[in-house]
Design a protein around this motif. Structure first.
Motif, PDB file in Angstrom:
ATOM      1  N   ASN A   1      43.094  33.748  30.785  1.00  0.00           N
ATOM      2  CA  ASN A   1      42.101  32.699  30.359  1.00  0.00           C
ATOM      3  C   ASN A   1      42.022  31.906  31.882  1.00  0.00           C
ATOM      4  O   ASN A   1      43.167  31.255  32.136  1.00  0.00           O
ATOM      5  CB  ASN A   1      42.013  32.071  29.160  1.00  0.00           C
ATOM      6  CG  ASN A   1      41.010  31.001  29.024  1.00  0.00           C
ATOM      7  OD1 ASN A   1      41.234  29.780  28.695  1.00  0.00           O
ATOM      8  ND2 ASN A   1      39.706  31.405  29.307  1.00  0.00           N
ATOM      9  N   VAL A   2      40.971  31.761  32.404  1.00  0.00           N
ATOM     10  CA  VAL A   2      40.899  30.811  33.571  1.00  0.00           C
ATOM     11  C   VAL A   2      40.409  29.434  32.926  1.00  0.00           C
ATOM     12  O   VAL A   2      39.109  29.208  32.696  1.00  0.00           O
ATOM     13  CB  VAL A   2      39.820  31.261  34.578  1.00  0.00           C
ATOM     14  CG1 VAL A   2      39.464  30.422  35.624  1.00  0.00           C
ATOM     15  CG2 VAL A   2      40.330  32.663  35.051  1.00  0.00           C
ATOM     16  N   SER A   3      41.332  28.548  32.761  1.00  0.00           N
ATOM     17  CA  SER A   3      41.064  27.089  32.490  1.00  0.00           C
ATOM     18  C   SER A   3      41.031  26.095  33.554  1.00  0.00           C
ATOM     19  O   SER A   3      41.794  26.180  34.549  1.00  0.00           O
ATOM     20  CB  SER A   3      42.314  26.682  31.651  1.00  0.00           C
ATOM     21  OG  SER A   3      42.333  25.128  31.402  1.00  0.00           O
TER      22      SER A   3
ATOM     23  N   ASP B   1      39.340  38.109  28.683  1.00  0.00           N
ATOM     24  CA  ASP B   1      39.297  36.855  28.670  1.00  0.00           C
ATOM     25  C   ASP B   1      39.547  36.015  29.883  1.00  0.00           C
ATOM     26  O   ASP B   1      39.561  34.832  30.009  1.00  0.00           O
ATOM     27  CB  ASP B   1      40.375  36.365  27.609  1.00  0.00           C
ATOM     28  CG  ASP B   1      40.287  34.926  26.940  1.00  0.00           C
ATOM     29  OD1 ASP B   1      38.880  34.475  26.656  1.00  0.00           O
ATOM     30  OD2 ASP B   1      41.101  34.268  26.512  1.00  0.00           O
ATOM     31  N   GLY B   2      39.804  36.648  31.063  1.00  0.00           N
ATOM     32  CA  GLY B   2      39.954  36.129  32.473  1.00  0.00           C
ATOM     33  C   GLY B   2      38.667  35.791  33.036  1.00  0.00           C
ATOM     34  O   GLY B   2      37.582  35.767  32.360  1.00  0.00           O
ATOM     35  N   ASP B   3      38.569  36.267  34.412  1.00  0.00           N
ATOM     36  CA  ASP B   3      37.181  35.988  35.116  1.00  0.00           C
ATOM     37  C   ASP B   3      36.381  37.203  35.306  1.00  0.00           C
ATOM     38  O   ASP B   3      35.544  37.231  35.718  1.00  0.00           O
ATOM     39  CB  ASP B   3      37.601  35.422  36.492  1.00  0.00           C
ATOM     40  CG  ASP B   3      38.419  36.391  37.498  1.00  0.00           C
ATOM     41  OD1 ASP B   3      38.538  37.606  37.160  1.00  0.00           O
ATOM     42  OD2 ASP B   3      38.767  35.942  38.284  1.00  0.00           O
ATOM     43  N   GLY B   4      36.880  38.340  34.534  1.00  0.00           N
ATOM     44  CA  GLY B   4      36.209  39.573  34.355  1.00  0.00           C
ATOM     45  C   GLY B   4      36.454  40.573  35.286  1.00  0.00           C
ATOM     46  O   GLY B   4      35.972  41.441  35.435  1.00  0.00           O
ATOM     47  N   SER B   5      37.370  40.304  36.379  1.00  0.00           N
ATOM     48  CA  SER B   5      37.771  41.076  37.391  1.00  0.00           C
ATOM     49  C   SER B   5      38.874  41.828  37.076  1.00  0.00           C
ATOM     50  O   SER B   5      39.037  43.069  37.849  1.00  0.00           O
ATOM     51  CB  SER B   5      37.976  40.394  38.493  1.00  0.00           C
ATOM     52  OG  SER B   5      39.027  39.608  38.635  1.00  0.00           O
TER      53      SER B   5
END
Length: 604
Positions: free
Chosen positions: A129-131, A550-554
């Protein structure tokens, strides 16, 4: 027992730990009672080490007086502490350490998993997850080091004590290397010029070459000092000068174990610089193998860390703190063991299972079968990427029952800059590649394991050393299956298919996997370097991270994070990133973008 004497911010004596910032050496002229704010900002002098000349007592004292007047030497301590989880001039502590390591690299390296999402500032729903609140904090550690050290390194007064300048430039190099390996390009050249508004991002090759050039200059400066000291008054470093340098080191340099035992030569700093160069050499082996070999062989020939007393770290026993992970994991409930680390240690029957990690601290209910596992049943980790629970306490959040670290084992663990065991594993890999590392891959591999324990390596832990014989004799892994005690996920058969014992008939790839796997364990908990080696080599083998979307989609399922995005929000910073950062990176500002040395090619 070796005698411990004054070092850095604190001193260990027969009477215990006392503050050394108030230490008043009767012969010292380093202390001043007042300070003012200097209005002049100096630029562009950090790289210059003009050491091949004699300095007069008046010149040296004038320089020291100026640096003390404006408290620049105190900033050296700040920079050292910030290397390993500190801020605002304090020793390492939990909040800063957590934001530097635990909410990012610790999870990316799959040492730990964050079990809940809500923090005082921001949320974190799973590993990738990019917080916005936490994303930049590992990079912020570099900013604190740079802000502490660059005013000192650029000030003309530091030139009258070039050895102290060289040592502080070395601390900066440690931070710059780690910063580059986290995200890639940054404003390296302008940062060293003490620029107040840097805008130009430098590519990683420029940064790496610049750091190594500095390391070579640092080594030359410090070797010159030692040579001149040996000449006595016939050299350019007479007794009064040597005494002055020693007083500064005693008061403002906290990381050298050698100096704790009375060795006031520059040898341990020389070895730190060369060991950092060796680390960087192996990092670039896929993109510039010839340069990598040259750097590595130069570093070893010049002298790398070869024993416990030559290491550099922030030592809790000396600087008066306990390891920050204790508060983060056990006081706050913000970390639990990662299932990948559980599986790896269990597959190899590693000694850490017996004294570093707990079994489940509370009962765990299998939600599928209704069976309840009592407390202290087994070591169990949380799968990386699992969506976290609610709350920091059990039973509100069942994930809080999973395995954590043992306080008594972790409390006094040093925060190493470059660990002796890591150096031996680097030399083992270099020897495997046919480089001249001063010994065989088997020798350095075995010695690396023997000295890999978490504790202060000048005081061997019997729980580790007593298990070494059986551990190192294992030719095959244990047939291990990691289970989710809550029954919400499928069983996870171990992906570790190698043993521990060195086998000269193994293929090079198998030997490399053994080397990197043991290095990964030895590095714990230095997740920044462990994660770098995972990206570079693909080892150790770990479970794929769940919920990568759940990250930036990459990041595709089954792939791992390759860098921490800059993820800027300030319009000026965004403009700089677009103008020079993205071109220097050679790809988009995403988690999946590979860094310069992280080439998608075979290891051999």
């Amino acid at each position: 027992m070796k005698k411990i004497i004054f070092l850095g911010a604190l001193a260990v004596t027969a009477l215990g730990i006392q503050s050394c910032l108030d230490y008043d050496d009767p012969g010292s002229e380093l202390s001043v009672n007042q300070s003012t704010t200097e209005t002049t900002v100096y630029h562009g002098n950090a790289d210059s080490l003009g050491y091949r000349r004699a300095f007069s007592p008046e010149e040296v004292q004038a320089g020291i007086d100026t640096l003390n007047k404006y408290k620049y030497l105190n900033q050296s301590l700040t920079g050292q502490y910030c290397l390993r989880g500190a801020k605002e001039g304090n020793v390492p502590q939990a909040h800063a350490y957590q934001r530097q390591y635990s909410l990012g690299p610790d999870a990316y390296a799959q040492y730990f998993t964050v079990p809940h999402k809500d923090f005082m500032y921001g949320t974190l729903t799973s590993t990738y997850n990019v917080s916005e609140e936490f994303n930049g904090d590992p990079l912020g550690a570099y900013t604190m080091v740079k802000n502490a050290l660059m005013p000192l390194l650029n000030h003309p007064a530091i030139d009258s004590i070039p050895e102290i300048k060289a040592i502080n430039l070395l601390y900066y190099c440690v931070s710059a290397q780690e910063k580059a390996d986290l995200s890639g390009p940054f404003t390296y050249i302008e940062d060293k010029q003490n620029s107040e508004e840097p805008t130009e991002y430098n590519d990683m090759k420029t940064i790496y070459y610049g750091i190594v050039e500095n390391l070579d200059s640092i080594v030359a400066c410090l070797k010159y000092y030692d040579e001149q000291v040996k000449l006595g008054d016939e050299g350019t470093r007479p007794a009064w000068y040597k005494s002055t340098i020693e007083k500064i080191l005693k008061r403002y340099c906290t990381t050298s174990r050698a100096m704790m035992t009375g060795d006031w030569s520059m040898d341990s700093y020389i070895r730190l610089a060369n060991s950092l160069k060796l680390r960087m050499a192996l990092h670039i082996v896929k993109v510039e193998p010839d340069v990598a070999q040259r750097w590595a062989e130069e570093a070893v020939a010049s002298g790398v860390v070869e024993n416990a007393d030559q290491q550099h770290a922030l030592y809790p026993t000396i600087s008066g703190f306990t390891h920050p992970l204790i508060d983060i994991a056990n006081s706050w409930g913000d970390l639990r063991m990662c299932a990948s680390f559980e599986s790896l240690l269990s597959s190899l029957n590693h000694p850490y299972l017996n004294y570093l990690f707990t079994k489940n601290g509370n009962p765990i209910l299998n939600e599928k079968t209704g069976e309840e596992y009592p407390a202290n049943s087994f070591v169990c980790g949380i799968r990386a990427g699992e969506l976290v629970g609610e709350g920091q306490t059990y039973p509100l959040n069942p994930l809080e029952a999973y395995s954590t670290i043992v306080n008594s084992t972790m409390a006094m663990a040093p925060l190493y800059l470059v660990k002796w065991a890591e150096v031996d594993f680097l030399r083992a890999e270099g020897a495997l590649r046919g480089w001249n590392m001063g010994g065989t891959a088997e020798f350095f591999y075995n010695r690396g394991i023997e000295n890999a324990y978490l504790d202060d390596s000048s005081m061997p832990n019997s729980a580790y050393t007593g298990a070494l014989s059986d551990y190192m004799a294992q030719e095959s892994p244990v047939d291990y299956v990691s289970k989710d005690p809550r029954g919400l996920n499928e069983d996870w058969p171990s992906v570790t298919k190698i043993g521990v014992k060195w086998n000269e008939s193994d293929a090079p790839e198998v030997k490399l996997e053994k080397i990197i796997t043991q290095k990964y364990i030895a590095l714990f908990p230095l997740s920044t370097e462990a994660w770098a080696e995972m990206r570079r080599t693909g080892y150790p083998k770990v479970f794929p991270v769940l919920n990568t979307d759940d990250g930036d989609g990459s990041i595709q399922q089954g792939e791992m994070i390759r860098r921490i995005p800059w993820n800027a929000s300030d319009p000026l910073v965004i403009s700089c990133i677009n103008a020079s950062g993205i071109p220097a990176l050679g790809g988009e500002d995403l988690q999946a973008t590979r860094l310069w040395w992280d080439a998608d090619v075979p290891n051999f």
